[in-house]
Write a protein that holds these residues in place. Structure first.
Motif, PDB file in Angstrom:
ATOM      1  N   TYR A   9      -2.516  -4.878  -4.191  1.00  9.31           N
ATOM      2  CA  TYR A   9      -2.258  -3.475  -3.876  1.00  9.31           C
ATOM      3  C   TYR A   9      -3.517  -2.891  -3.235  1.00  9.31           C
ATOM      4  O   TYR A   9      -4.549  -2.758  -3.882  1.00  9.31           O
ATOM      5  CB  TYR A   9      -1.903  -2.740  -5.169  1.00  9.31           C
ATOM      6  CG  TYR A   9      -1.713  -1.235  -5.054  1.00  9.31           C
ATOM      7  CD1 TYR A   9      -1.661  -0.596  -3.819  1.00  9.31           C
ATOM      8  CD2 TYR A   9      -1.557  -0.446  -6.184  1.00  9.31           C
ATOM      9  CE1 TYR A   9      -1.485   0.771  -3.719  1.00  9.31           C
ATOM     10  CE2 TYR A   9      -1.376   0.930  -6.098  1.00  9.31           C
ATOM     11  CZ  TYR A   9      -1.348   1.531  -4.861  1.00  9.31           C
ATOM     12  OH  TYR A   9      -1.167   2.888  -4.765  1.00  9.31           O
ATOM     13  N   VAL A  10      -3.407  -2.558  -1.953  1.00  6.16           N
ATOM     14  CA  VAL A  10      -4.517  -1.945  -1.218  1.00  6.16           C
ATOM     15  C   VAL A  10      -4.440  -0.436  -1.441  1.00  6.16           C
ATOM     16  O   VAL A  10      -3.726   0.271  -0.728  1.00  6.16           O
ATOM     17  CB  VAL A  10      -4.433  -2.271   0.285  1.00  6.16           C
ATOM     18  CG1 VAL A  10      -5.571  -1.582   1.044  1.00  6.16           C
ATOM     19  CG2 VAL A  10      -4.501  -3.769   0.514  1.00  6.16           C
ATOM     20  N   ILE A  11      -5.147   0.042  -2.456  1.00  7.67           N
ATOM     21  CA  ILE A  11      -5.095   1.473  -2.748  1.00  7.67           C
ATOM     22  C   ILE A  11      -5.927   2.201  -1.685  1.00  7.67           C
ATOM     23  O   ILE A  11      -6.903   1.667  -1.180  1.00  7.67           O
ATOM     24  CB  ILE A  11      -5.549   1.742  -4.197  1.00  7.67           C
ATOM     25  CG1 ILE A  11      -4.892   2.995  -4.759  1.00  7.67           C
ATOM     26  CG2 ILE A  11      -7.060   1.829  -4.288  1.00  7.67           C
ATOM     27  CD1 ILE A  11      -4.956   3.075  -6.279  1.00  7.67           C
ATOM     28  N   GLY A  12      -5.507   3.422  -1.341  1.00  6.60           N
ATOM     29  CA  GLY A  12      -6.046   4.066  -0.149  1.00  6.60           C
ATOM     30  C   GLY A  12      -7.223   4.988  -0.355  1.00  6.60           C
ATOM     31  O   GLY A  12      -7.781   5.514   0.597  1.00  6.60           O
ATOM     32  N   SER A  13      -7.606   5.224  -1.603  1.00  5.49           N
ATOM     33  CA  SER A  13      -8.739   6.117  -1.812  1.00  5.49           C
ATOM     34  C   SER A  13      -9.548   5.635  -3.012  1.00  5.49           C
ATOM     35  O   SER A  13      -9.243   4.599  -3.596  1.00  5.49           O
ATOM     36  CB  SER A  13      -8.257   7.557  -1.999  1.00  5.49           C
ATOM     37  OG  SER A  13      -9.366   8.430  -1.927  1.00  5.49           O
ATOM     38  N   ILE A  14     -10.559   6.422  -3.384  1.00  4.68           N
ATOM     39  CA  ILE A  14     -11.431   6.005  -4.490  1.00  4.68           C
ATOM     40  C   ILE A  14     -10.806   6.400  -5.816  1.00  4.68           C
ATOM     41  O   ILE A  14     -11.475   6.902  -6.719  1.00  4.68           O
ATOM     42  CB  ILE A  14     -12.841   6.615  -4.367  1.00  4.68           C
ATOM     43  CG1 ILE A  14     -12.749   8.156  -4.241  1.00  4.68           C
ATOM     44  CG2 ILE A  14     -13.560   6.034  -3.172  1.00  4.68           C
ATOM     45  CD1 ILE A  14     -14.063   8.853  -4.529  1.00  4.68           C
ATOM     46  N   ALA A  63       0.852  -1.188   0.000  1.00  4.57           N
ATOM     47  CA  ALA A  63       0.000   0.000   0.000  1.00  4.57           C
ATOM     48  C   ALA A  63       0.885   1.235   0.000  1.00  4.57           C
ATOM     49  O   ALA A  63       2.035   1.192   0.442  1.00  4.57           O
ATOM     50  CB  ALA A  63      -0.915   0.023   1.219  1.00  4.57           C
ATOM     51  N   GLU A  64       0.308   2.327  -0.499  1.00  3.99           N
ATOM     52  CA  GLU A  64       0.971   3.621  -0.400  1.00  3.99           C
ATOM     53  C   GLU A  64       0.386   4.352   0.799  1.00  3.99           C
ATOM     54  O   GLU A  64      -0.713   4.037   1.241  1.00  3.99           O
ATOM     55  CB  GLU A  64       0.711   4.452  -1.666  1.00  3.99           C
ATOM     56  CG  GLU A  64      -0.569   5.302  -1.659  1.00  3.99           C
ATOM     57  CD  GLU A  64      -1.875   4.508  -1.699  1.00  3.99           C
ATOM     58  OE1 GLU A  64      -1.821   3.291  -1.987  1.00  3.99           O
ATOM     59  OE2 GLU A  64      -2.927   5.103  -1.417  1.00  3.99           O
ATOM     60  N   THR A  65       1.114   5.312   1.299  1.00  2.18           N
ATOM     61  CA  THR A  65       0.494   6.192   2.282  1.00  2.18           C
ATOM     62  C   THR A  65       1.092   7.585   2.159  1.00  2.18           C
ATOM     63  O   THR A  65       2.255   7.739   1.803  1.00  2.18           O
ATOM     64  CB  THR A  65       0.612   5.625   3.705  1.00  2.18           C
ATOM     65  OG1 THR A  65      -0.330   6.285   4.543  1.00  2.18           O
ATOM     66  CG2 THR A  65       2.014   5.794   4.274  1.00  2.18           C
TER      67      THR A  65
END
Lengths: 435, 276
Positions: A195-200, A117-119
């Motif tokens: 990949y757990v993307i953090g937004s829509i 994931a990104e943060t």
């Protein structure tokens, strides 16, 4: 000419009007399609009881449902009913867990062995690290070097939950670069990694997948407000960066045409852009952006005339992004969602006001929605109530729901520093320390 | 047969080179393109820099940053191409947003029109899968440009069939998962991919990780019609400074080495050059 198998009409489900789509390297297309299939089966059709398990874990591990609370003093101040949706009380202190837990669980159902994931500010990273620890999945988080240095507590939290944190040194070392680097990792390890993307944001189905996991915010709010106030609200306010809490709050209200949906963006220090240096001192993508393609989707962007993506800015790291979810771009174009923007100063005042009046220290992201509430409904400068209606937006009405997307503990250092630089009407005197 | 396809078939086994336009300046790029042309490149890809190059590894990311820092714009890029006279056809490699934004509205056509006017023969877009390519493909067809698609190690089944049925110019065979960048060896995925594609009668060129003449030989021997080399050339540019004549000479020599390797892999007897 024959087309690839799954080509589809522009108005079908990979897109929202002209927005969305799947603008990713060829190597990622099979993974994106595999995710589409998993989204349809597990999320939309509850195959193997996926959604049942998700809801149960969100209740027991996450603490759902979160309360909808009447804000008594804000209601007095604004002379109308103000309700707060308390996503700050979700485990981890922000709405981010709704999505992170959903996606990590989905990755498990898909048989993936590793989470990346990104943060940006670290909120999505910490939520993903918590979810990965909870579900026993190896997890690596990409985070810009600049963000690592300014969000140290979140870096420690991720490490404590067992996640690796990979610094990204490219560019300005913030969210945009972290997403680029996570996509590069995914393009290398796609066969076993999710990949757990953090937004829509991102390619279809991410915008819908993330929205569906986050839509619990609006679903609960809608039921709760009817129970408490006996009717639907006149308006719903949420801050908007990438847009996950925004869309999560709005989604269930979209068919309710009497409910105004107001997306409050970060106006930063100015809405003017510096084209020559590719700098936008704001993150007001919905208000000022133009159509283009970034990180897999067609959406509104902060970009130069040539198409280079701008470096955005906001005092709130969580809103600091040059893109926005394609569904929000679409809803803004159709007029269903009204974008407004609030600058750094008004957001900081919003932060102090909620802390002081309600005993809730909100995230700086949320503080933008509170800043807008003051601008649209606050007492006029001459001290009399009944402020003229905001020119960007109709009257908020008598019953308003504000999504408190997260708590502000993570922001204390920034708030102290930024408050000192300014003369803020709502700020307390903090000269109790020897500074 | 398009110019690009002809360049590969007639110069078989072909050498395709990539450098980033504007790294370190557009003036230097002109010298470098001419050097690669002299050194035996059969097709030359020029990267038009975009701020978010998600398909690139560190080497080309750095080149793109240097080019952007030098103020490279699409206008400057096209003016460079206007003046270039090379034997090898030229392609532009860039990200989809750069193509969309060239005109006043988000529309691919002004870019394609200008590319054709400048004499470019084709376009490669690393973040545009076939599913999203209809508008660009239509514009390219109108102007006689090839739109080159990438075939990845993960491209299989019906998607592979349909992509291979629409090959324009050549099939860009991605040698391995991941991003661009010079590697020390030729991956097994390359051999697997070429075996998978052997049934299709289209020119196949292999890129991602190719850096030496020996790699070129091995890849051609495995059934490719061409090799694509980028990062190894960008490394040479990075080692030299701006306006540095030896960089052009080194690029020319590298192109010669790669072309020799490719021909060796194709069974052409190539004498090694005499050592100075």
């Amino acid at each position: 000419m024959s087309k690839p198998e799954r080509n589809r009409d522009r108005d079908s489900e990979a897109t929202f009007g002209e927005y969305g789509g799947q603008y990713v390297p060829e190597a990622l297309m099979p993974a994106v399609q595999e995710l589409e299939d998993a989204y349809e089966r597990y999320v939309l059709e509850n195959e193997d009881g996926f959604m049942d398990e998700f809801r149960e874990r969100m209740r027991d591990f996450g603490g759902r449902p979160t309360p909808l609370q009447r804000a008594d003093r804000l209601s007095d101040r604004y002379d109308r009913e103000i309700y707060l949706k308390r996503e700050d009380l979700l485990h981890g202190g922000a709405h981010k867990l709704n999505n992170a837990l959903g996606q990590v669980l989905l990755a498990k159902y898909m048989g993936k062995e590793r989470i990346i994931a990104e943060t940006g500010a670290g909120q999505h990273g910490t939520a993903t690290a918590m979810a990965a620890a909870h579900l026993d999945m190896p997890c690596e988080i990409y985070m810009g070097r600049t963000d690592i240095n300014r969000q140290r507590p979140n870096v420690y939290r991720m490490r404590m939950n067992g996640a690796e944190v990979n610094p990204v040194t490219a560019g300005s070392g913030t969210l945009k670069e972290a997403i680029n680097e996570t996509m590069r990792d995914w393009a290398t390890t796609v066969e076993r990694t999710h990949y757990v993307i953090g937004s829509i944001v991102g390619p279809h189905p991410f915008p819908k997948l993330v929205r569906d996991f986050q839509s619990v915010i609006g679903r609960e709010s809608r039921e709760q407000i009817r129970e408490k106030a006996g009717r639907l609200p006149d308006s719903v306010l949420a801050c908007a960066g990438g847009g996950s809490n925004t869309m999560g709050t709005f989604y269930e209200f979209v068919p309710d045409e009497s409910v105004d949906l107001v997306a409050v963006e970060a106006g930063g220090s100015s809405l003017e852009i510096d084209e020559a240096n590719a700098l936008a001192p704001n993150s007001a993508t919905l208000s000022t952006g133009t159509d283009g393609v970034l990180h897999g989707a067609m959406t509104k962007l902060l970009q130069s005339g040539d198409g280079q993506i701008m470096e955005s800015h906001s005092v709130s790291a969580g809103l600091d992004y040059a893109g926005v979810g394609p569904e929000l771009s679409y809803l803004v174009d159709t007029g269903r969602v009204t974008p407004v923007s609030v600058g750094d100063d008004a957001a900081l005042n919003g932060f102090h006001r909620l802390s002081n009046l309600e005993g809730i220290i909100p995230a700086l992201e949320t503080s933008h929605a509170l800043g807008y509430l003051e601008r649209a409904a606050g007492p006029a400068a001459d001290g009399r109530a009944a402020k003229p209606r905001d020119e960007n937006h109709e009257d908020l009405g008598d019953l308003v729901v504000v999504n408190v997307s997260g708590r502000g503990d993570k922001d204390l250092e920034t708030v102290l520093e930024e408050t000192e630089k300014r003369d803020l009407e709502a700020a307390p005197d903090v000269e109790v320390f020897d500074r | 047969m398009s110019e690009i396809e002809a360049a590969i078939r007639e110069n078989h086994p072909a050498l395709i080179t990539y450098i980033t336009a504007g790294d370190p300046s557009l003036e230097d790029t002109r010298e470098y393109v001419e050097a690669l042309d002299r050194g035996g490149a059969d097709l030359i890809e020029l990267g038009l820099p975009f701020s978010e190059p998600i398909a690139e590894g560190p080497t080309i990311q750095a080149a793109i940053n240097r080019a952007l820092d030098a103020g490279t714009t699409p206008q400057g890029f096209f003016e460079l191409v206007d003046d270039l006279e090379t034997e090898a056809p030229l392609l532009v490699m860039t990200y989809y947003n750069m193509i969309l934004q060239y005109g006043p509205e988000a529309d691919v056509r002004p870019f394609v029109e200008r590319a054709a006017e400048a004499g470019l023969s084709g376009i490669i877009v690393p973040d545009l899968p076939a599913e999203e390519a209809d508008p660009l493909r239509a514009a390219c067809d109108d102007h006689g440009l090839d739109l080159v698609f990438i075939v990845a190690p993960t491209t299989e089944g019906e998607r592979l069939e349909t992509i291979m049925s629409q090959v324009s110019g050549f099939a860009y065979v991605q040698a391995r998962l991941g991003t661009t960048g010079a590697r020390a060896d030729v991956s097994n995925a390359t051999h697997d991919s070429l075996a998978r594609l052997s049934a299709y009668d289209v020119p196949k060129a292999v890129g991602f990780g190719v850096s030496e003449g020996d790699h070129a030989a091995e890849i051609i021997e495995a059934g490719a019609d061409g090799v694509i080399v980028g990062s190894a050339l960008v490394d040479i540019i990075a080692e030299h400074g701006e306006g540095d004549a030896p960089a052009a000479d080194a690029l020319e020599a590298k192109a010669e080495e790669l072309k020799r390797g490719a021909r060796r892999g194709g069974g052409v007897d190539v004498p090694e050059p005499e050592q100075p």
